[in-house]
Design a protein around this motif. Structure first.
Motif, PDB file in Angstrom:
ATOM      1  N   VAL A 193       6.438   0.888   3.259  1.00 54.63           N
ATOM      2  CA  VAL A 193       5.231   1.711   3.168  1.00 54.63           C
ATOM      3  C   VAL A 193       5.248   2.460   1.840  1.00 54.63           C
ATOM      4  N   TYR A 194       4.114   2.429   1.155  1.00 56.43           N
ATOM      5  CA  TYR A 194       3.921   3.182  -0.083  1.00 56.43           C
ATOM      6  C   TYR A 194       3.009   4.362   0.214  1.00 56.43           C
ATOM      7  N   ARG A 195       3.408   5.539  -0.240  1.00 56.41           N
ATOM      8  CA  ARG A 195       2.607   6.749  -0.060  1.00 56.41           C
ATOM      9  C   ARG A 195       2.061   7.173  -1.417  1.00 56.41           C
ATOM     10  N   PRO A 196       0.786   6.885  -1.697  1.00 54.66           N
ATOM     11  CA  PRO A 196       0.220   7.208  -3.011  1.00 54.66           C
ATOM     12  C   PRO A 196       0.289   8.698  -3.321  1.00 54.66           C
ATOM     13  N   LEU A 197       0.681   9.001  -4.546  1.00 57.56           N
ATOM     14  CA  LEU A 197       0.723  10.388  -4.986  1.00 57.56           C
ATOM     15  C   LEU A 197      -0.694  10.890  -5.271  1.00 57.56           C
ATOM     16  N   PHE A 198      -1.507  10.020  -5.874  1.00 58.24           N
ATOM     17  CA  PHE A 198      -2.894  10.350  -6.165  1.00 58.24           C
ATOM     18  C   PHE A 198      -3.802   9.490  -5.298  1.00 58.24           C
ATOM     19  N   ARG A 199      -4.706  10.114  -4.601  1.00 58.84           N
ATOM     20  CA  ARG A 199      -5.641   9.363  -3.763  1.00 58.84           C
ATOM     21  C   ARG A 199      -6.857  10.226  -3.472  1.00 58.84           C
ATOM     22  N   ALA A 200      -7.955   9.560  -3.184  1.00 62.43           N
ATOM     23  CA  ALA A 200      -9.164  10.275  -2.771  1.00 62.43           C
ATOM     24  C   ALA A 200      -9.008  10.685  -1.317  1.00 62.43           C
ATOM     25  N   GLU A 201      -9.805  11.634  -0.879  1.00 61.40           N
ATOM     26  CA  GLU A 201      -9.708  12.100   0.507  1.00 61.40           C
ATOM     27  C   GLU A 201      -9.982  10.998   1.506  1.00 61.40           C
ATOM     28  N   THR A 202     -10.780  10.022   1.094  1.00 65.22           N
ATOM     29  CA  THR A 202     -11.109   8.920   1.998  1.00 65.22           C
ATOM     30  C   THR A 202     -10.083   7.794   1.963  1.00 65.22           C
TER      31      THR A 202
ATOM     32  N   LYS B 229      -3.465   7.457   3.628  1.00 67.04           N
ATOM     33  CA  LYS B 229      -2.288   8.224   3.212  1.00 67.04           C
ATOM     34  C   LYS B 229      -1.090   7.314   2.961  1.00 67.04           C
ATOM     35  N   THR B 230      -1.093   6.151   3.607  1.00 70.26           N
ATOM     36  CA  THR B 230      -0.014   5.183   3.414  1.00 70.26           C
ATOM     37  C   THR B 230      -0.603   3.790   3.232  1.00 70.26           C
ATOM     38  N   VAL B 231       0.136   2.967   2.500  1.00 74.87           N
ATOM     39  CA  VAL B 231      -0.259   1.576   2.262  1.00 74.87           C
ATOM     40  C   VAL B 231       0.902   0.692   2.696  1.00 74.87           C
ATOM     41  N   SER B 232       0.649  -0.240   3.602  1.00 72.83           N
ATOM     42  CA  SER B 232       1.698  -1.172   4.033  1.00 72.83           C
ATOM     43  C   SER B 232       1.972  -2.178   2.923  1.00 72.83           C
ATOM     44  N   VAL B 233       3.246  -2.450   2.685  1.00 74.90           N
ATOM     45  CA  VAL B 233       3.666  -3.413   1.662  1.00 74.90           C
ATOM     46  C   VAL B 233       4.455  -4.507   2.367  1.00 74.90           C
ATOM     47  N   LYS B 234       3.993  -5.737   2.218  1.00 73.28           N
ATOM     48  CA  LYS B 234       4.721  -6.867   2.794  1.00 73.28           C
ATOM     49  C   LYS B 234       5.883  -7.242   1.887  1.00 73.28           C
ATOM     50  N   ALA B 235       6.912  -7.842   2.462  1.00 73.11           N
ATOM     51  CA  ALA B 235       8.092  -8.250   1.696  1.00 73.11           C
ATOM     52  C   ALA B 235       7.689  -9.133   0.525  1.00 73.11           C
TER      53      ALA B 235
ATOM     54  N   LEU C 111       2.132 -10.539 -11.538  1.00 71.17           N
ATOM     55  CA  LEU C 111       2.489  -9.134 -11.688  1.00 71.17           C
ATOM     56  C   LEU C 111       2.457  -8.463 -10.317  1.00 71.17           C
ATOM     57  N   PRO C 112       3.289  -7.445 -10.110  1.00 74.30           N
ATOM     58  CA  PRO C 112       3.235  -6.724  -8.836  1.00 74.30           C
ATOM     59  C   PRO C 112       1.990  -5.849  -8.774  1.00 74.30           C
ATOM     60  N   THR C 113       1.592  -5.490  -7.583  1.00 74.44           N
ATOM     61  CA  THR C 113       0.521  -4.511  -7.411  1.00 74.44           C
ATOM     62  C   THR C 113       1.107  -3.119  -7.614  1.00 74.44           C
ATOM     63  N   VAL C 114       0.243  -2.131  -7.764  1.00 75.50           N
ATOM     64  CA  VAL C 114       0.706  -0.743  -7.859  1.00 75.50           C
ATOM     65  C   VAL C 114       1.559  -0.398  -6.644  1.00 75.50           C
ATOM     66  N   ALA C 115       1.070  -0.743  -5.455  1.00 75.51           N
ATOM     67  CA  ALA C 115       1.793  -0.406  -4.226  1.00 75.51           C
ATOM     68  C   ALA C 115       3.170  -1.067  -4.199  1.00 75.51           C
ATOM     69  N   GLU C 116       3.250  -2.330  -4.601  1.00 74.50           N
ATOM     70  CA  GLU C 116       4.546  -3.030  -4.608  1.00 74.50           C
ATOM     71  C   GLU C 116       5.515  -2.385  -5.591  1.00 74.50           C
ATOM     72  N   TRP C 117       5.011  -2.135  -6.821  1.00 76.00           N
ATOM     73  CA  TRP C 117       5.901  -1.560  -7.830  1.00 76.00           C
ATOM     74  C   TRP C 117       6.367  -0.174  -7.413  1.00 76.00           C
ATOM     75  N   GLU C 118       5.440   0.661  -6.977  1.00 76.78           N
ATOM     76  CA  GLU C 118       5.801   2.024  -6.587  1.00 76.78           C
ATOM     77  C   GLU C 118       6.767   2.041  -5.407  1.00 76.78           C
ATOM     78  N   TYR C 119       6.555   1.138  -4.474  1.00 71.69           N
ATOM     79  CA  TYR C 119       7.452   1.070  -3.320  1.00 71.69           C
ATOM     80  C   TYR C 119       8.867   0.674  -3.766  1.00 71.69           C
ATOM     81  N   ALA C 120       8.956  -0.362  -4.599  1.00 75.84           N
ATOM     82  CA  ALA C 120      10.273  -0.794  -5.091  1.00 75.84           C
ATOM     83  C   ALA C 120      10.929   0.294  -5.926  1.00 75.84           C
TER      84      ALA C 120
END
Length: 200
Positions: free
Chosen positions: A34-43, A46-52, A128-137
């Motif tokens: 799970v990736y938890r974005p530091l910056f996000r809109a209110e909508t 709060k978490t983004v699932s990241v597959k292996a 290339l990895p996605t933001v969520a993948e890179w941040e999670y790793a």
């Protein structure tokens, strides 16, 4: 402007499939998470699932990128179209096929465009990895997958941001591997991601 903005390199990934029997050389498996974005809109969630997925263990080096440029002449510094690269593209290199003293073969390649990074990854049969993948790793410290709970790790990241960039970057793979076995996600360069323009 941050001193790290022009120092970008490609980190290539492959989606991990259950059919894969063993890891390709030079890659680490990053498990589901799970990736938890530091910056996000209110909508935004709060978490983004990241597959292996599989991630290269070290950043792409000047030597790696030189091999790519030789095989793909349109990415030579003197031939690349300005639509796909800025004037600073590969500016540390001595020439189209000469690395020079500021770009050792085993140091990370810098001053590459997003288009060049994407093309390099595709040439390697990756992406290339996605933001969520890179941040999670990258959120993993050397000892735990949740580096945000590792005070020593957080201090090392703060120190990196506060330290001036040397004229010549260190070689790849000198940094301690993180919990997943990947090196240099912090402390060396920033990396391009597939969806970099969605980070905000």
């Amino acid at each position: 402007m941050s001193r790290y903005l022009p120092t970008l390199c490609a980190v290539a990934v492959l989606i991990f499939t259950a059919a894969a029997q063993e890891l390709p050389t030079g890659m680490a498996k990053i498990p589901d998470g799970v990736y938890r974005p530091l910056f996000r809109a209110e909508t935004d969630a709060k978490t983004v699932s990241v597959k292996a997925f599989l991630l290269d263990i070290v950043p792409v080096t000047n030597g790696d990128f030189l091999e790519f440029v030789r095989a793909n002449p349109r990415w030579q510094r003197s031939k690349v179209k300005h639509l796909f690269a800025e004037n600073s593209y590969l500016k540390n290199w001595a020439g189209d096929f000469e690395l020079g003293t500021n770009a050792p073969a085993n140091a990370p390649v810098t001053f590459v465009s997003w288009f060049a990074a994407k093309s390099y990854a595709q040439w390697k049969g990756k992406r290339l990895p996605t933001v969520a993948e890179w941040e999670y790793a990258a959120s993993a410290s050397p000892t735990r997958p949740d580096g945000e709970n590792d005070p020593e790790f957080l201090q090392q990241i703060r120190e990196w941001y506060a330290t001036p960039t040397p004229s010549q970057l260190a070689k790849v793979a000198l940094g301690r591997p993180n919990f997943f076995g990947v090196r240099d996600l912090h402390g060396l360069v920033w990396e391009w991601v597939a969806d970099f323009n969605t980070a905000m």
